[in-house]
Design an enzyme around this catalytic site. Sequence first.
Site, PDB file in Angstrom:
ATOM      1  N   PRO A  11       0.840  -1.213   0.000  1.00 13.80           N
ATOM      2  CA  PRO A  11       0.000   0.000   0.000  1.00 13.80           C
ATOM      3  C   PRO A  11       0.866   1.251   0.000  1.00 13.80           C
ATOM      4  O   PRO A  11       1.290   1.722   1.044  1.00 13.80           O
ATOM      5  CB  PRO A  11      -0.802  -0.132   1.303  1.00 13.80           C
ATOM      6  CG  PRO A  11       0.070  -0.963   2.196  1.00 13.80           C
ATOM      7  CD  PRO A  11       0.854  -1.876   1.305  1.00 13.80           C
ATOM      8  N   LEU A  13       1.511   5.062  -0.415  1.00 10.50           N
ATOM      9  CA  LEU A  13       0.760   6.308  -0.299  1.00 10.50           C
ATOM     10  C   LEU A  13       0.959   7.169  -1.549  1.00 10.50           C
ATOM     11  O   LEU A  13       2.078   7.389  -2.001  1.00 10.50           O
ATOM     12  CB  LEU A  13       1.211   7.066   0.946  1.00 10.50           C
ATOM     13  CG  LEU A  13       0.289   8.184   1.449  1.00 10.50           C
ATOM     14  CD1 LEU A  13      -1.076   7.635   1.834  1.00 10.50           C
ATOM     15  CD2 LEU A  13       0.930   8.896   2.639  1.00 10.50           C
ATOM     16  N   GLN A  64      -6.636  -0.885   2.641  1.00 11.72           N
ATOM     17  CA  GLN A  64      -5.897  -0.525   3.852  1.00 11.72           C
ATOM     18  C   GLN A  64      -6.470   0.748   4.456  1.00 11.72           C
ATOM     19  O   GLN A  64      -6.666   1.747   3.762  1.00 11.72           O
ATOM     20  CB  GLN A  64      -4.405  -0.308   3.599  1.00 11.72           C
ATOM     21  CG  GLN A  64      -3.670  -0.140   4.936  1.00 11.72           C
ATOM     22  CD  GLN A  64      -2.206   0.199   4.809  1.00 11.72           C
ATOM     23  OE1 GLN A  64      -1.861   1.299   4.407  1.00 11.72           O
ATOM     24  NE2 GLN A  64      -1.347  -0.742   5.176  1.00 11.72           N
ATOM     25  N   CYS A  94       2.963   3.246   9.062  1.00 10.87           N
ATOM     26  CA  CYS A  94       3.352   4.485   8.391  1.00 10.87           C
ATOM     27  C   CYS A  94       3.973   5.454   9.399  1.00 10.87           C
ATOM     28  O   CYS A  94       3.364   5.763  10.426  1.00 10.87           O
ATOM     29  CB  CYS A  94       2.150   5.135   7.717  1.00 10.87           C
ATOM     30  SG  CYS A  94       2.555   6.659   6.827  1.00 10.87           S
ATOM     31  N   LYS A 134      -0.676  -4.443   9.116  1.00 11.44           N
ATOM     32  CA  LYS A 134       0.677  -4.213   8.594  1.00 11.44           C
ATOM     33  C   LYS A 134       1.415  -3.330   9.596  1.00 11.44           C
ATOM     34  O   LYS A 134       0.879  -2.295  10.019  1.00 11.44           O
ATOM     35  CB  LYS A 134       0.639  -3.537   7.227  1.00 11.44           C
ATOM     36  CG  LYS A 134       2.021  -3.374   6.578  1.00 11.44           C
ATOM     37  CD  LYS A 134       1.893  -2.875   5.140  1.00 11.44           C
ATOM     38  CE  LYS A 134       3.261  -2.884   4.440  1.00 11.44           C
ATOM     39  NZ  LYS A 134       4.170  -1.853   4.944  1.00 11.44           N
ATOM     40  N   HIS A 166       6.809  -5.070   7.957  1.00 14.86           N
ATOM     41  CA  HIS A 166       7.848  -4.274   7.305  1.00 14.86           C
ATOM     42  C   HIS A 166       9.080  -4.376   8.184  1.00 14.86           C
ATOM     43  O   HIS A 166       9.096  -3.867   9.310  1.00 14.86           O
ATOM     44  CB  HIS A 166       7.391  -2.825   7.156  1.00 14.86           C
ATOM     45  CG  HIS A 166       8.335  -1.984   6.357  1.00 14.86           C
ATOM     46  ND1 HIS A 166       7.938  -0.834   5.723  1.00 14.86           N
ATOM     47  CD2 HIS A 166       9.659  -2.118   6.078  1.00 14.86           C
ATOM     48  CE1 HIS A 166       8.984  -0.301   5.080  1.00 14.86           C
ATOM     49  NE2 HIS A 166      10.036  -1.067   5.292  1.00 14.86           N
ATOM     50  N   GLY A 207       9.847  -5.068   2.585  1.00 15.62           N
ATOM     51  CA  GLY A 207      10.975  -4.159   2.739  1.00 15.62           C
ATOM     52  C   GLY A 207      12.201  -4.575   1.954  1.00 15.62           C
ATOM     53  O   GLY A 207      12.812  -5.608   2.258  1.00 15.62           O
ATOM     54  N   GLY A 228       6.911  -3.330  -2.715  1.00 13.50           N
ATOM     55  CA  GLY A 228       6.396  -1.992  -2.970  1.00 13.50           C
ATOM     56  C   GLY A 228       7.106  -1.258  -4.081  1.00 13.50           C
ATOM     57  O   GLY A 228       6.660  -1.228  -5.219  1.00 13.50           O
ATOM     58  N   ARG A 229       8.253  -0.662  -3.768  1.00 12.81           N
ATOM     59  CA  ARG A 229       8.907   0.236  -4.727  1.00 12.81           C
ATOM     60  C   ARG A 229       9.323  -0.470  -6.004  1.00 12.81           C
ATOM     61  O   ARG A 229       9.313   0.124  -7.077  1.00 12.81           O
ATOM     62  CB  ARG A 229      10.115   0.903  -4.070  1.00 12.81           C
ATOM     63  CG  ARG A 229       9.740   1.776  -2.883  1.00 12.81           C
ATOM     64  CD  ARG A 229       8.959   3.021  -3.306  1.00 12.81           C
ATOM     65  NE  ARG A 229       8.035   3.458  -2.267  1.00 12.81           N
ATOM     66  CZ  ARG A 229       7.227   4.502  -2.371  1.00 12.81           C
ATOM     67  NH1 ARG A 229       7.218   5.213  -3.483  1.00 12.81           N
ATOM     68  NH2 ARG A 229       6.404   4.825  -1.393  1.00 12.81           N
TER      69      ARG A 229
END
Length: 334
Positions: A11, A13, A64, A94, A134, A166, A207, A228-229
């Site tokens: 998720p 942002l 989420q 977060c 998470k 994470h 991560g 993610g990235r």
Amino acid sequence: MQQRPRLATAPLLDVSDRHARYFWRLLSKRALLYTEMINMGAIMRGAAESHLRYNAEEHPVALQLGGSDPALLAGSARAGEQWGYDEINLNCGCPSERVQSGAFGACLMREPVLVADCLKAMQDAVHAIPVTVKHRIGLDKDESYAMVRDFVGTLADAGCQVFIVHARNAWLKGLSPKENREIPPLRYEVAYQLKRDFPDLHISVNGGIAHAEQIRAHWEHVDGVMIGREAWHNPWSLTSWDALMEGSEDLRPRVDRDAVELAMVEYMEREAAQHDTWWYAVARCMLGLRHGQRGARRWRQVWSDHRLKSEPAREVYRLAQQALAADQLPVSGT
């Protein structure tokens, strides 16, 4: 416990909106896709339509939520189930100051009893879908295992069965969200220890994970992997995910880049007709489609050129293809 995909997008942002999720679904048919974090207040203040709308093709898709008020989270979870989401996830990871000011995100790891109350309220509000969490592995520079172990244990006692870990601490002061993804060291062994201590729980790790070899290595210790990235910067990597989840050694893409790009153009045209969405708002999610391919830079420049905003998506597609082809032409000898 219901079988769940072993790979998921994170998720992100301001990134993993419905356009990005539609794009990722073209690349992987089986991955679990997560929305970006949505504030419980935004949903309960009457903005559910804009925040919860998604494409039917996205399933399985998880919503989420961010928040710390049990009643508001319950209402938001109920709305998510009514909209047809396959899972509701509570963000306890977060680290941004904006989130901290609302007393949720990673700072909730200091309040496991409150989080347990939130989870119970959310579980009572839904009927047929899981409520998951998470979280990070610690806060600031405290690297003691006891904190995250007790956090997970308290939530497990409250009925939570799925945890996405994470594997970095969240530094609540002094680091930006971007720095929080890079500076606190990755400690995957903490997630592995959680799985050993809570063998009946589903533990996924998140991560710094990108490649098939890394994914397989983590699967030796935990149940799932969230990425993610890499999904954003190198989305073509998702084309190996289905084969990985099937246990296949053949990781060759099952789709074609050109076909995916054309499918996105057709999606842009539908979005323009149905929701007055500019193609420009959609195109940003696919700028990594040709990562590593010759001509990618010129192709990307066309799709990100704000001067073309008023042009139809198909015309921009033609120009992008033209730029790509020009860069791929062999250079003549002198």
